[in-house]
Design an enzyme around this catalytic site. Sequence first.
Site, short mmCIF file in Angstrom:
data_model
loop_
_atom_site.label_atom_id
_atom_site.label_comp_id
_atom_site.label_asym_id
_atom_site.label_seq_id
_atom_site.Cartn_x
_atom_site.Cartn_y
_atom_site.Cartn_z
N ASP A 90 15.07 1.05 22.31
CA ASP A 90 15.76 0.44 21.17
C ASP A 90 17.27 0.68 21.17
OD1 ASP A 90 13.13 -0.05 20.59
OD2 ASP A 90 13.16 0.84 18.60
N LYS A 107 8.83 -5.28 20.20
CA LYS A 107 7.80 -4.77 19.29
C LYS A 107 8.14 -5.06 17.84
CE LYS A 107 10.01 -0.17 19.51
NZ LYS A 107 10.51 -0.02 18.14
N CYS A 130 11.87 6.26 16.87
CA CYS A 130 11.23 5.50 17.93
C CYS A 130 11.19 6.23 19.27
CB CYS A 130 11.90 4.13 18.06
SG CYS A 130 11.66 3.12 16.57
#
Length: 201
Positions: free
Chosen positions: A17, A109, A151
């Site tokens: 990310d 995602k 994350c």
Amino acid sequence: MTSTDTTATGRALIVVDVQPTFCEGGELAVEGGNAVAQAIAVFAAERRADYDLVVTTQDWHVDPGHHFATAPAVPDFVDTWPPHGLAGTPNAELHPALADLAPDASVKKGEYQAAYSGFEGVDGEGRTLAELLRDAGVSSTDVVGIAESHCVRATALDAHALGLATRVLTDLTVPVSEDLGAAARVELAAAGIELARSTEV
């Protein structure tokens, strides 16, 4: 998720990310995000030969339901967040610092749900991160990216749960807050995940 092939020997770099949406100026900015993006780019350029597979993950939200708090709701920054990682927007793309990364695979995602771990996403052909790692013969992973407390943490825990030898490179990630980062590191270490600086590996 299923366990990995015990005969596999490959190593993967999972870049979690690293998107403008999570960096200074983004919708859900983490302090130090831009610097981490630059540091990951330098590390990947210098150490690419050490990895059999380089995979990026991205938050790619279309309508993730209660994951987003929109007016008049107020985000609690635990289960609900301001809109971020909006699919198709520039801030949901990979950070410009990674323009030359050329990952072997990219996983997106969270289109219609909250998704913290990269193992909740799929690539353009519908393959999960677990499948990509398995097919590449990966047995160990280095996890970097944003945010360490969320994350990165979730992705590393899932990699470990698959039976992969997992490291988090602590200088190539940044937490939402120092307290949350410290708590994440305690949890990761307790799970058996190695914490190391990129200069030590």
